[in-house]
Design a protein around this motif. Structure first.
Motif, PDB file in Angstrom:
ATOM      1  N   GLU A 154      32.234  36.225  35.547  1.00  9.81           N
ATOM      2  CA  GLU A 154      33.488  36.746  36.090  1.00  9.81           C
ATOM      3  C   GLU A 154      34.278  37.343  34.943  1.00  9.81           C
ATOM      4  O   GLU A 154      34.412  36.736  33.880  1.00  9.81           O
ATOM      5  CB  GLU A 154      34.297  35.640  36.773  1.00  9.81           C
ATOM      6  CG  GLU A 154      33.628  35.092  38.017  1.00  9.81           C
ATOM      7  CD  GLU A 154      34.546  34.176  38.806  1.00  9.81           C
ATOM      8  OE1 GLU A 154      35.789  34.344  38.706  1.00  9.81           O
ATOM      9  OE2 GLU A 154      34.036  33.298  39.524  1.00  9.81           O
ATOM     10  N   ARG A 155      34.800  38.559  35.152  1.00 16.26           N
ATOM     11  CA  ARG A 155      35.504  39.262  34.084  1.00 16.26           C
ATOM     12  C   ARG A 155      36.712  40.000  34.646  1.00 16.26           C
ATOM     13  O   ARG A 155      36.847  40.170  35.868  1.00 16.26           O
ATOM     14  CB  ARG A 155      34.554  40.244  33.385  1.00 16.26           C
ATOM     15  CG  ARG A 155      33.325  39.575  32.799  1.00 16.26           C
ATOM     16  CD  ARG A 155      32.383  40.540  32.144  1.00 16.26           C
ATOM     17  NE  ARG A 155      32.972  41.145  30.951  1.00 16.26           N
ATOM     18  CZ  ARG A 155      32.330  42.039  30.204  1.00 16.26           C
ATOM     19  NH1 ARG A 155      31.101  42.423  30.524  1.00 16.26           N
ATOM     20  NH2 ARG A 155      32.917  42.568  29.141  1.00 16.26           N
ATOM     21  N   GLU A 156      37.560  40.449  33.741  1.00 21.74           N
ATOM     22  CA  GLU A 156      38.731  41.216  34.127  1.00 21.74           C
ATOM     23  C   GLU A 156      38.480  42.696  33.831  1.00 21.74           C
ATOM     24  O   GLU A 156      37.870  43.040  32.820  1.00 21.74           O
ATOM     25  CB  GLU A 156      39.960  40.731  33.352  1.00 21.74           C
ATOM     26  CG  GLU A 156      41.261  41.358  33.831  1.00 21.74           C
ATOM     27  CD  GLU A 156      42.462  40.820  33.098  1.00 21.74           C
ATOM     28  OE1 GLU A 156      43.379  40.313  33.756  1.00 21.74           O
ATOM     29  OE2 GLU A 156      42.485  40.916  31.844  1.00 21.74           O
TER      30      GLU A 156
ATOM     31  N   GLU B 156      40.310  46.811  34.231  1.00 20.83           N
ATOM     32  CA  GLU B 156      41.536  47.594  34.423  1.00 20.83           C
ATOM     33  C   GLU B 156      41.239  48.827  35.263  1.00 20.83           C
ATOM     34  O   GLU B 156      40.203  49.486  35.091  1.00 20.83           O
ATOM     35  CB  GLU B 156      42.093  48.013  33.068  1.00 20.83           C
ATOM     36  CG  GLU B 156      43.382  48.837  33.157  1.00 20.83           C
ATOM     37  CD  GLU B 156      43.936  49.177  31.796  1.00 20.83           C
ATOM     38  OE1 GLU B 156      44.391  50.327  31.604  1.00 20.83           O
ATOM     39  OE2 GLU B 156      43.907  48.290  30.906  1.00 20.83           O
TER      40      GLU B 156
ATOM     41  N   GLN C  62      37.520  44.672  30.444  1.00 17.14           N
ATOM     42  CA  GLN C  62      38.290  44.289  29.269  1.00 17.14           C
ATOM     43  C   GLN C  62      37.393  43.491  28.323  1.00 17.14           C
ATOM     44  O   GLN C  62      36.704  42.565  28.760  1.00 17.14           O
ATOM     45  CB  GLN C  62      39.499  43.460  29.686  1.00 17.14           C
ATOM     46  CG  GLN C  62      40.459  44.225  30.591  1.00 17.14           C
ATOM     47  CD  GLN C  62      40.926  45.521  29.960  1.00 17.14           C
ATOM     48  OE1 GLN C  62      41.685  45.516  28.987  1.00 17.14           O
ATOM     49  NE2 GLN C  62      40.479  46.658  30.488  1.00 17.14           N
TER      50      GLN C  62
ATOM     51  N   ASP D 124      35.741  40.835  26.048  1.00 15.65           N
ATOM     52  CA  ASP D 124      35.876  39.379  25.955  1.00 15.65           C
ATOM     53  C   ASP D 124      34.711  38.855  25.145  1.00 15.65           C
ATOM     54  O   ASP D 124      34.060  39.608  24.416  1.00 15.65           O
ATOM     55  CB  ASP D 124      35.944  38.739  27.349  1.00 15.65           C
ATOM     56  CG  ASP D 124      34.739  39.096  28.215  1.00 15.65           C
ATOM     57  OD1 ASP D 124      33.701  39.557  27.663  1.00 15.65           O
ATOM     58  OD2 ASP D 124      34.802  38.923  29.440  1.00 15.65           O
TER      59      ASP D 124
ATOM     60  N   GLN E  30      37.811  40.825  43.480  1.00 10.24           N
ATOM     61  CA  GLN E  30      38.768  39.936  44.129  1.00 10.24           C
ATOM     62  C   GLN E  30      39.956  40.732  44.642  1.00 10.24           C
ATOM     63  O   GLN E  30      40.508  41.593  43.932  1.00 10.24           O
ATOM     64  CB  GLN E  30      39.250  38.864  43.154  1.00 10.24           C
ATOM     65  CG  GLN E  30      40.133  37.798  43.799  1.00 10.24           C
ATOM     66  CD  GLN E  30      40.385  36.629  42.864  1.00 10.24           C
ATOM     67  OE1 GLN E  30      39.668  36.438  41.890  1.00 10.24           O
ATOM     68  NE2 GLN E  30      41.409  35.854  43.151  1.00 10.24           N
TER      69      GLN E  30
ATOM     70  N   PRO F  20      43.594  41.411  45.169  1.00  6.30           N
ATOM     71  CA  PRO F  20      44.785  40.905  44.481  1.00  6.30           C
ATOM     72  C   PRO F  20      45.660  40.047  45.394  1.00  6.30           C
ATOM     73  O   PRO F  20      45.893  40.395  46.556  1.00  6.30           O
ATOM     74  CB  PRO F  20      45.517  42.179  44.048  1.00  6.30           C
ATOM     75  CG  PRO F  20      44.427  43.191  43.895  1.00  6.30           C
ATOM     76  CD  PRO F  20      43.454  42.872  44.993  1.00  6.30           C
TER      77      PRO F  20
ATOM     78  N   ARG G 275      45.144  45.183  36.875  1.00  8.11           N
ATOM     79  CA  ARG G 275      44.033  44.358  36.421  1.00  8.11           C
ATOM     80  C   ARG G 275      43.403  43.647  37.635  1.00  8.11           C
ATOM     81  O   ARG G 275      44.112  43.080  38.471  1.00  8.11           O
ATOM     82  CB  ARG G 275      44.512  43.314  35.404  1.00  8.11           C
ATOM     83  CG  ARG G 275      45.066  43.920  34.114  1.00  8.11           C
ATOM     84  CD  ARG G 275      43.976  44.592  33.296  1.00  8.11           C
ATOM     85  NE  ARG G 275      44.471  45.194  32.060  1.00  8.11           N
ATOM     86  CZ  ARG G 275      44.514  44.579  30.881  1.00  8.11           C
ATOM     87  NH1 ARG G 275      44.072  43.320  30.771  1.00  8.11           N
ATOM     88  NH2 ARG G 275      44.974  45.191  29.819  1.00  8.11           N
ATOM     89  N   LEU G 276      42.077  43.701  37.707  1.00  7.69           N
ATOM     90  CA  LEU G 276      41.334  43.101  38.812  1.00  7.69           C
ATOM     91  C   LEU G 276      40.286  42.150  38.266  1.00  7.69           C
ATOM     92  O   LEU G 276      39.708  42.376  37.197  1.00  7.69           O
ATOM     93  CB  LEU G 276      40.651  44.180  39.659  1.00  7.69           C
ATOM     94  CG  LEU G 276      41.559  45.213  40.333  1.00  7.69           C
ATOM     95  CD1 LEU G 276      40.727  46.282  41.024  1.00  7.69           C
ATOM     96  CD2 LEU G 276      42.491  44.537  41.337  1.00  7.69           C
ATOM     97  N   ASN G 277      40.023  41.087  39.016  1.00  9.17           N
ATOM     98  CA  ASN G 277      38.958  40.145  38.672  1.00  9.17           C
ATOM     99  C   ASN G 277      37.681  40.577  39.368  1.00  9.17           C
ATOM    100  O   ASN G 277      37.683  40.838  40.582  1.00  9.17           O
ATOM    101  CB  ASN G 277      39.342  38.727  39.100  1.00  9.17           C
ATOM    102  CG  ASN G 277      38.248  37.717  38.797  1.00  9.17           C
ATOM    103  OD1 ASN G 277      37.356  37.498  39.608  1.00  9.17           O
ATOM    104  ND2 ASN G 277      38.305  37.115  37.630  1.00  9.17           N
TER     105      ASN G 277
ATOM    106  N   ARG H 112      33.248  39.974  39.747  1.00  8.23           N
ATOM    107  CA  ARG H 112      32.156  39.003  39.611  1.00  8.23           C
ATOM    108  C   ARG H 112      30.835  39.740  39.800  1.00  8.23           C
ATOM    109  O   ARG H 112      30.654  40.465  40.778  1.00  8.23           O
ATOM    110  CB  ARG H 112      32.316  37.904  40.658  1.00  8.23           C
ATOM    111  CG  ARG H 112      31.253  36.814  40.650  1.00  8.23           C
ATOM    112  CD  ARG H 112      31.656  35.750  41.663  1.00  8.23           C
ATOM    113  NE  ARG H 112      30.686  34.669  41.744  1.00  8.23           N
ATOM    114  CZ  ARG H 112      29.693  34.611  42.631  1.00  8.23           C
ATOM    115  NH1 ARG H 112      29.556  35.579  43.518  1.00  8.23           N
ATOM    116  NH2 ARG H 112      28.848  33.606  42.632  1.00  8.23           N
TER     117      ARG H 112
END
Length: 342
Positions: free
Chosen positions: A107-109, A111, A130, A132, A149, A151, A195-197, A199
């Motif tokens: 799971e990552r963020e 933009e 982003q 990491d 995900q 928001p 920003r969105l999560n 997977r």
């Protein structure tokens, strides 16, 4: 409570085994032993966890008929998230062993870099990962998807990737807007910089190595998206296999990525493209009819049968599958992914 031994054979002749009680579905039992089988909705509606039972008895819970039609059930196809063993089971999975994970899905963020309306009812969404501890690159196989995900919610929506692995961390999506849909509603007000999560990557609808057999790609609406990723990979890798693309829509204003397709043709001169409209205007000069009609016209006169990669609605996938089998194509030549409403 009785426990049973479950063995799943993958397409490349490897296997995984685990124990499942009669009160537990197969997918959950595999998860408990850190065997993460390909899946998505976990409620019997998407079809991502399909497999075929070849030995043993079981109880199949409630499933969507779109995800698992009666004909499929009759030949032993099941959805692992809705299958409860009543004896030891042996199953065959329609994917290779490397699609089974033994660690949690990343799971990552990301933009939002761009969000643009590209056709009636379709928006392009470009995200950038982003950096990491995993780095900043976007790594996935052509044809796979990501879960994004929504928001302000725990809900996730699955969307296929249109681009290829890249060092920039870019993830490109083309998304059908659904009235009242959770993520569609977000897209109406999405802003660059959000920003969105995410997977993933997830999914087993990917290119197969089948020697020199031609590859035909058939997509309806945003079913084009994973096919675009596959064709871009072929172009980037300089794969000169014979290839055709059938892209279907109802009306001309629903078409998108026409320039991108032309750019692919520049790199893949052997690629034949047929754009199909089922409700064309008077001045439409390409194919007038559905992609299934176009495919029927072309399949009958072939000496070498192609591999078919099909993505779109259940109706499209079913129509292409029935046509292909009637023309003598074996199941091994068919790869498909259905788009079902969330």
């Amino acid at each position: 409570m009785t426990n049973y031994d479950i063995t799943i054979h993958t397409r490349d002749k490897q296997q995984v085994s685990f124990v499942c009680s009669e009160a537990e579905d197969l997918l959950s039992a595999a998860d408990r032993e850190s065997i993460l089988l390909p899946s998505q909705c976990r409620k019997g509606t998407c079809g991502a966890c399909v497999a075929t039972v070849t030995a043993g008895t079981y109880h199949l819970g409630e499933v969507s008929m779109e995800a698992l039609p009666e004909k499929a059930q009759a030949r032993g196809d099941v959805l692992l998230c809705r299958t409860y063993p009543r004896a030891d089971l042996i199953l065959e999975a329609p994917y290779d062993y490397n699609y089974i994970r033994f660690e949690r899905i990343p799971e990552r963020e990301a933009e939002v870099v761009d969000v643009t309306m590209v056709a009636t009812g379709t928006r392009r969404l470009l995200l950038r990962l982003q950096p990491d501890e995993q780095g900043g690159a976007a790594e996935f196989e052509a044809g796979q998807f990501m879960e994004i995900q929504v928001p302000g919610s725990d809900a996730r929506r699955a969307y296929s990737l249109a681009n290829n692995t890249n060092w920039n961390g870019d993830l490109e999506f083309f998304i059908t807007l659904r009235p009242g849909g959770a993520f569609s509603t977000y897209l109406e007000s999405a802003l660059v910089g959000d920003r969105l999560n995410i997977r993933g990557p997830l999914g087993t609808f990917t290119l197969r190595e089948n020697g020199l057999r031609p590859r035909w790609f058939i997509g309806g609406g945003t079913g084009l998206v994973p096919l675009l990723s596959m064709l871009r990979r072929m172009a980037d890798w300089g794969e000169m296999l014979p290839a055709r693309l059938y892209f279907g829509a109802r009306y001309e204003d629903e078409l998108f990525c026409q320039e991108e397709i032309r750019q692919i043709q520049d790199k893949l001169p052997q690629l034949q493209v047929k754009i199909c409209l089922s409700r064309p205007g008077n001045h439409w000069v390409d194919y007038r009819g559905s992609v299934v009609d176009a495919l029927r016209d072309d399949l009958g006169s072939l000496a070498t049968l192609p591999d078919l990669y099909v993505c779109g609605s259940t109706r499209l996938v079913q129509g292409v599958t029935e046509l292909a089998l009637s023309q003598g194509l074996p199941d091994s030549c068919l790869q498909f992914e259905r788009f079902l409403s969330a």
